[in-house]
Scaffold this active site. Structure first.
Site, mmCIF file in Angstrom:
data_model
loop_
_atom_site.group_PDB
_atom_site.id
_atom_site.type_symbol
_atom_site.label_atom_id
_atom_site.label_comp_id
_atom_site.label_asym_id
_atom_site.label_seq_id
_atom_site.Cartn_x
_atom_site.Cartn_y
_atom_site.Cartn_z
ATOM 1 N N HIS A 192 0.851 -1.191 0.000
ATOM 2 C CA HIS A 192 0.000 0.000 0.000
ATOM 3 C C HIS A 192 0.881 1.233 0.000
ATOM 4 C CE1 HIS A 192 -3.424 2.569 0.847
ATOM 5 N NE2 HIS A 192 -2.642 3.203 1.714
ATOM 6 N N ASP A 222 -14.972 2.891 7.885
ATOM 7 C CA ASP A 222 -13.954 3.813 7.360
ATOM 8 C C ASP A 222 -14.550 4.712 6.288
ATOM 9 O OD1 ASP A 222 -11.218 4.841 6.900
ATOM 10 O OD2 ASP A 222 -11.555 3.954 4.932
ATOM 11 N N ARG A 246 -14.509 13.059 7.965
ATOM 12 C CA ARG A 246 -13.228 13.745 8.212
ATOM 13 C C ARG A 246 -12.922 14.711 7.079
ATOM 14 N NH1 ARG A 246 -9.470 8.950 8.184
ATOM 15 N NH2 ARG A 246 -7.823 10.510 8.263
ATOM 16 N N SER A 260 -7.438 4.004 9.445
ATOM 17 C CA SER A 260 -8.167 3.957 8.185
ATOM 18 C C SER A 260 -7.459 3.024 7.192
ATOM 19 C CB SER A 260 -8.263 5.385 7.632
ATOM 20 O OG SER A 260 -8.641 5.393 6.293
ATOM 21 N N LYS A 267 -8.542 -1.320 6.237
ATOM 22 C CA LYS A 267 -8.847 -1.799 4.878
ATOM 23 C C LYS A 267 -7.860 -2.876 4.444
ATOM 24 C CE LYS A 267 -8.924 2.481 3.630
ATOM 25 N NZ LYS A 267 -9.066 3.843 3.183
HETATM 26 N N1 URA Z 1 -5.700 7.124 2.983
HETATM 27 C C1 URA Z 1 -6.628 6.401 3.653
HETATM 28 O O1 URA Z 1 -7.006 5.316 3.219
HETATM 29 N N2 URA Z 1 -7.123 6.908 4.792
HETATM 30 C C2 URA Z 1 -6.732 8.084 5.307
HETATM 31 O O2 URA Z 1 -7.212 8.467 6.359
HETATM 32 C C3 URA Z 1 -5.776 8.823 4.603
HETATM 33 C C4 URA Z 1 -5.267 8.317 3.443
#
Ligand code: URA
Length: 434
Positions: free
Chosen positions: A82, A161, A168, A183, A187
């Site tokens: 990621h 999320d 947010r 977050s 995932k």
């Molecule tokens: N990428 C994400 O998946 N979440 C965040 O909070 C910021 C960047």
């Protein structure tokens, strides 16, 4: 338990228990806690921070708000990668095929670009026919056959999320290290992985502008992974200039193809091989990291990674010939060259401004609803450290519509800093956290 008491507790800097965090996340996801209370809680976290235990509980609560992929029936270690997002970052499309060809199972559930950074899904969808909205069964089938599959996140993955991120975004609490860590990790952990390599970008084109912040985020994500018994490592990498030369979706697919045929930019090739090697090593396909680096470089050099990417494109409904015939990709209709006002060395290229300029041409979106134009973008002709004569080409803007070209050109001209003296060479891989 009352939501208002939990907001007050966090506001005053006290540590919440796992049960309290679960209460907040579960009830917010179900619609019992209203947006205004969750927004206040998130702002309290922004100001008061969270302990490692709190962030782990938050991650777990968000992960448990949805489905988890079970890939345990597939042979071999599942290792994902990621990136926190950058300009011109197309490494997933190079390291995925390399690691998959080395025997690593690479489930790539990925997002769209928002703001000035690009998203892997958008780049892939510039390939005619390429499908990313796969069912879980289709995803598994491609993964089983090719060790690699790219898909968009379904709404069942970490729905907490999705809701919290949107909140947010509209209440100025995105830039909170514990909230970003939870977050991302909620995932990634939903993908049924054994290991994860995180590319945490630092610099003008990254979420984290400062190395100290990037290090904190990386340390936190690695700690969360460890608590969940996953093999996680993070690499802090430079995003003070775009990665490679191409910024824009179809243009980046062309650069991926060149890189997979050993004719890509040095920085993109180096980073892709380094991250792929770390995935191979985490998957235990190679005992030593140095051997994994050699294996990754050899897979790239032999063309195996190129073949793997073509197979995956075909398996996902795309035309693999796009990698040989770029005219099959969406092409821009106009071009504007940006020339250097004086002779000298390029000392800086503000990556954020290059990303914003590509966005003005239509390569990215400022809201999730906006359509992107896959054909447009920017090809840099010079990178930091290169010499340029007066009037020499710095980059070319590719467009299909003239409306914002002047504005984009102005941004790009200002993004290049030209000076009489050469800059100090910069490292691409800044630090590894494991
Ligand atoms: N990428 C994400 O998946 N979440 C965040 O909070 C910021 C960047």
């Amino acid at each position: 338990m009352r939501t208002v008491d939990l907001i007050r507790k966090k506001r005053d800097g006290d540590e919440l228990t796992t049960q309290e965090i679960e209460f907040l996340v579960q009830n917010y996801t179900r619609g019992v806690i209203p947006d205004y209370q969750m927004a206040a809680f998130l702002m309290a976290v922004y100001y008061s921070n969270m302990s490692e235990n709190e962030v782990t509980s938050l991650t777990l609560a968000m992960l448990n708000s949805g489905q988890r992929l079970d890939l345990s029936d597939l042979d071999g270690a599942k290792v994902a990668k990621h990136s926190t997002g950058g300009v011109g970052d197309k490494t997933s499309l190079i390291l995925g095929p390399i690691a998959a060809a080395a025997g690593v199972v690479v489930p790539k559930i990925t997002g769209r670009g928002l703001g000035y950074t690009g998203g892997t899904l958008d780049k892939l969808e510039s390939i005619p026919g390429f499908r990313t909205n796969l069912s879980i069964d289709e995803f598994r089938a491609v993964l089983k056959q090719h060790n690699l599959c790219f898909a968009g996140a379904s709404s069942q993955i970490a729905p907490a999320d999705k809701k919290m991120y949107a909140l947010r975004d509209s209440t100025a609490s995105v830039e909170s290290i514990p909230l970003i860590a939870a977050s991302i990790m909620s995932k990634k952990l939903a993908e049924g992985i054994d290991g994860l390599v995180l590319d945490v970008k630092v610099g003008s084109g990254a979420f984290m502008k400062k190395r100290t912040e990037a290090r904190k985020l990386a340390q936190l994500m690695v700690a969360i992974g460890r608590k969940m018994s996953k093999r996680v490592q993070a690499v802090l990498t430079d995003m003070d200039q775009p990665l490679g030369y191409a910024v824009g979706n179809a243009l980046e697919i062309m650069e991926v193809s060149q890189t997979l045929q050993n004719q890509g930019p040095a920085d993109l090739t180096q980073l892709s091989v380094e991250l792929a090697a770390r995935m191979i090593h985490l998957a235990n396909r190679s005992q030593a990291l140095e051997a994994a680096r050699e294996q990754a470089a050899q897979i790239l050099a032999s063309g195996e990674a190129f073949n793997k990417f073509q197979q995956v494109i075909a398996a996902q409904g795309g035309n693999p010939e796009v990698l040989n015939q770029f005219e099959l990709l969406p092409n821009a209709t106009g071009a504007r060259e940006i020339l250097s006002p004086r002779a000298g060395y390029v000392t800086r290229i503000n990556a954020e401004d290059i990303g914003l300029a590509a966005g003005l041409l239509g390569a990215s979106r400022d809201t999730m609803e906006r359509q992107i134009d896959p054909a447009v973008g920017i090809i840099l002709e010079r990178k930091v450290g290169d010499r340029v004569p007066a009037g020499g080409r710095l980059c070319t803007l590719y467009h299909t519509d003239e409306t914002h070209v002047d504005e984009a050109a102005q941004l790009v001209e200002d993004a290049f800093h030209i000076s009489a003296t050469a800059p100090e060479p910069r490292e691409l891989v800044l630090e590894v956290i494991q």
